[in-house]
Motif scaffolding. Structure first.
Motif, PDB file in Angstrom:
ATOM      1  N   LEU A  72     -33.396 -27.269   7.062  1.00 57.04           N
ATOM      2  CA  LEU A  72     -33.851 -26.331   7.729  1.00 57.04           C
ATOM      3  C   LEU A  72     -34.176 -25.920   9.272  1.00 57.04           C
ATOM      4  O   LEU A  72     -33.677 -25.087   9.441  1.00 57.04           O
ATOM      5  N   ASN A  73     -34.242 -27.223  10.268  1.00 56.17           N
ATOM      6  CA  ASN A  73     -33.908 -26.842  11.409  1.00 56.17           C
ATOM      7  C   ASN A  73     -32.657 -26.721  12.287  1.00 56.17           C
ATOM      8  O   ASN A  73     -32.442 -26.323  12.725  1.00 56.17           O
ATOM      9  N   ASP A  74     -31.904 -27.431  11.446  1.00 54.09           N
ATOM     10  CA  ASP A  74     -30.362 -27.645  11.406  1.00 54.09           C
ATOM     11  C   ASP A  74     -30.208 -25.844  11.317  1.00 54.09           C
ATOM     12  O   ASP A  74     -29.395 -24.564  12.006  1.00 54.09           O
ATOM     13  N   PHE A  90     -37.921 -24.914  19.289  1.00 53.77           N
ATOM     14  CA  PHE A  90     -36.540 -24.469  19.181  1.00 53.77           C
ATOM     15  C   PHE A  90     -36.380 -25.071  20.776  1.00 53.77           C
ATOM     16  O   PHE A  90     -35.444 -25.713  20.549  1.00 53.77           O
ATOM     17  N   TYR A  91     -36.712 -24.921  22.006  1.00 54.80           N
ATOM     18  CA  TYR A  91     -36.101 -25.957  23.248  1.00 54.80           C
ATOM     19  C   TYR A  91     -35.611 -27.332  22.648  1.00 54.80           C
ATOM     20  O   TYR A  91     -34.251 -27.447  23.085  1.00 54.80           O
ATOM     21  N   ARG A  92     -36.339 -28.078  22.290  1.00 49.98           N
ATOM     22  CA  ARG A  92     -36.128 -29.880  21.896  1.00 49.98           C
ATOM     23  C   ARG A  92     -35.089 -29.336  20.866  1.00 49.98           C
ATOM     24  O   ARG A  92     -34.597 -30.415  21.177  1.00 49.98           O
ATOM     25  N   LEU A  93     -35.281 -28.563  19.992  1.00 52.91           N
ATOM     26  CA  LEU A  93     -34.156 -29.263  18.535  1.00 52.91           C
ATOM     27  C   LEU A  93     -32.898 -28.478  18.790  1.00 52.91           C
ATOM     28  O   LEU A  93     -31.682 -28.929  19.293  1.00 52.91           O
ATOM     29  N   PHE A  94     -33.106 -27.471  19.477  1.00 49.64           N
ATOM     30  CA  PHE A  94     -31.515 -26.409  20.446  1.00 49.64           C
ATOM     31  C   PHE A  94     -30.442 -27.343  21.526  1.00 49.64           C
ATOM     32  O   PHE A  94     -29.601 -27.880  21.226  1.00 49.64           O
ATOM     33  N   LYS A  95     -31.494 -28.199  22.656  1.00 47.81           N
ATOM     34  CA  LYS A  95     -30.518 -29.443  23.506  1.00 47.81           C
ATOM     35  C   LYS A  95     -30.336 -30.496  22.829  1.00 47.81           C
ATOM     36  O   LYS A  95     -29.690 -31.450  22.906  1.00 47.81           O
ATOM     37  N   LYS A  96     -31.498 -30.869  21.085  1.00 47.87           N
ATOM     38  CA  LYS A  96     -30.226 -31.889  21.254  1.00 47.87           C
ATOM     39  C   LYS A  96     -29.610 -31.866  20.293  1.00 47.87           C
ATOM     40  O   LYS A  96     -28.683 -32.874  19.826  1.00 47.87           O
ATOM     41  N   SER A  97     -29.502 -30.418  19.900  1.00 51.08           N
ATOM     42  CA  SER A  97     -27.954 -30.675  18.728  1.00 51.08           C
ATOM     43  C   SER A  97     -27.145 -30.084  19.578  1.00 51.08           C
ATOM     44  O   SER A  97     -25.831 -30.183  19.627  1.00 51.08           O
ATOM     45  N   MET A  98     -27.286 -29.280  20.892  1.00 53.18           N
ATOM     46  CA  MET A  98     -25.759 -28.698  21.473  1.00 53.18           C
ATOM     47  C   MET A  98     -26.021 -29.351  23.410  1.00 53.18           C
ATOM     48  O   MET A  98     -24.734 -29.001  23.805  1.00 53.18           O
ATOM     49  N   ASP A  99     -26.648 -30.151  22.817  1.00 55.46           N
ATOM     50  CA  ASP A  99     -27.120 -30.673  24.812  1.00 55.46           C
ATOM     51  C   ASP A  99     -26.920 -29.825  25.624  1.00 55.46           C
ATOM     52  O   ASP A  99     -26.236 -30.259  27.176  1.00 55.46           O
ATOM     53  N   ILE A 100     -27.233 -28.424  25.805  1.00 55.92           N
ATOM     54  CA  ILE A 100     -26.986 -27.538  26.975  1.00 55.92           C
ATOM     55  C   ILE A 100     -28.182 -26.415  26.370  1.00 55.92           C
ATOM     56  O   ILE A 100     -28.802 -26.074  24.911  1.00 55.92           O
ATOM     57  N   ALA A 101     -28.535 -25.622  26.874  1.00 58.61           N
ATOM     58  CA  ALA A 101     -30.006 -24.895  26.699  1.00 58.61           C
ATOM     59  C   ALA A 101     -29.325 -23.275  26.166  1.00 58.61           C
ATOM     60  O   ALA A 101     -28.080 -23.372  26.272  1.00 58.61           O
TER      61      ALA A 101
END
Length: 284
Positions: A228-230, A262-273
């Motif tokens: 769901l988060n992905d 959101f910011y934590r999961l996005f950074k974890k997923s894409m390694d950028i902001a």
């Protein structure tokens, strides 16, 4: 079509089809077990395969392996032919026991990086297939099948391989499992902006929470919460590339409980902001 999982209705005796898509047709992120080729016959299209954006012009081709998430943006003035076929049809003739899914997943996905001669031969094959599908003269299925076999051998032998392997669904499941996943994904698509609990989604599937947890993990390779988060992150990436919404607006539109999550999961997923991702990936 479910936005996350597409299940084309193909003839079980010959699981293959072609589509002609006008450039105004936007195809949102989705995946399917079938192999797909996109051949641009007019204008220019913008598409994404495995989070990488490409721009293809008339005469160029994209190859999408089983299970890869992909999309096509609205590209007015363009036209594209889409070819889909199920590799299981060819399994009985695979006497060499080739792992076709693995071999196809290693291919460079767009003809921008193929040799010109390779692109031209495959282009001619695709055009001949489409002509046979359009005219359907006596024996057309024999001609189409022969062309597809030739196409498969050319892809395996001649198309260059990637150095970095793409992300894929963990498992290309059976039809019954795919239908159940499709039901689950449709619910997520309808309600991802709201609070979806494990109990909610287990009820949708008709399973107990205990069985649903095991079923989902076994067939997707991840927990439902991770999925769901992905999924919400994928929606956010789509909006970052294809809209001018602020990040705060996108967070609200994608159902995240807090900016911090959101910011934590996005950074974890894409390694950028998020804004860096927008600047790097957006196609004008």
């Amino acid at each position: 079509m479910a936005i996350y999982l597409e299940m084309p209705e193909l003839d079980k005796d010959f699981p293959f089809r072609t589509l002609i898509n006008d450039g105004n047709i936007l195809t949102t992120p989705h995946w399917h077990r079938e192999v797909e080729l996109i051949y641009v016959t007019k204008g220019t299209i913008s598409l994404g395969i495995d989070d990488i954006p490409y721009k293809l012009s008339e005469g160029e081709i994209a190859f999408i392996s089983s299970g890869l998430i992909h999309y096509v943006l609205a590209s007015p003035g363009s036209e594209r032919l889409v070819y889909q076929f199920d590799l299981s049809y060819f399994a009985s003739l695979n006497k060499e026991n080739l792992d076709l899914q693995k071999l196809f997943s290693e291919l460079v996905p767009v003809s921008l990086y193929w040799k010109q001669q390779q692109e031209e031969i495959i282009r001619q094959l695709l055009e001949s297939i489409q002509l046979e599908m359009d005219t359907q003269q006596t024996g057309y299925q024999f001609v189409v099948k022969a062309a597809i076999f030739q196409l498969i051998s050319l892809l395996i032998r001649d198309i260059p391989k990637q150095t970095k392997q793409p992300k894929k669904m963990n498992k290309l499941a059976t039809k019954d499992v795919l239908e159940k996943l499709d039901e689950i994904f449709r619910y997520v698509e309808d309600y991802y902006q709201e609070d979806i609990t494990l109990r909610n989604i287990a009820d949708v599937s008709g399973y107990s929470t205990f069985y649903f947890t095991k079923f989902f993990k076994r067939n997707t390779g991840k927990t439902f919460l991770t999925f769901l988060n992905d999924y919400r992150i994928d929606k956010a990436k789509w909006l970052l590339i294809n809209s001018d919404y602020s990040v705060s607006e996108i967070i609200t539109r994608t159902g995240f409980e807090s900016d911090k999550t959101f910011y934590r999961l996005f950074k974890k997923s894409m390694d950028i902001a998020p804004l860096e991702y927008r600047n790097r990936m957006k196609i004008d």
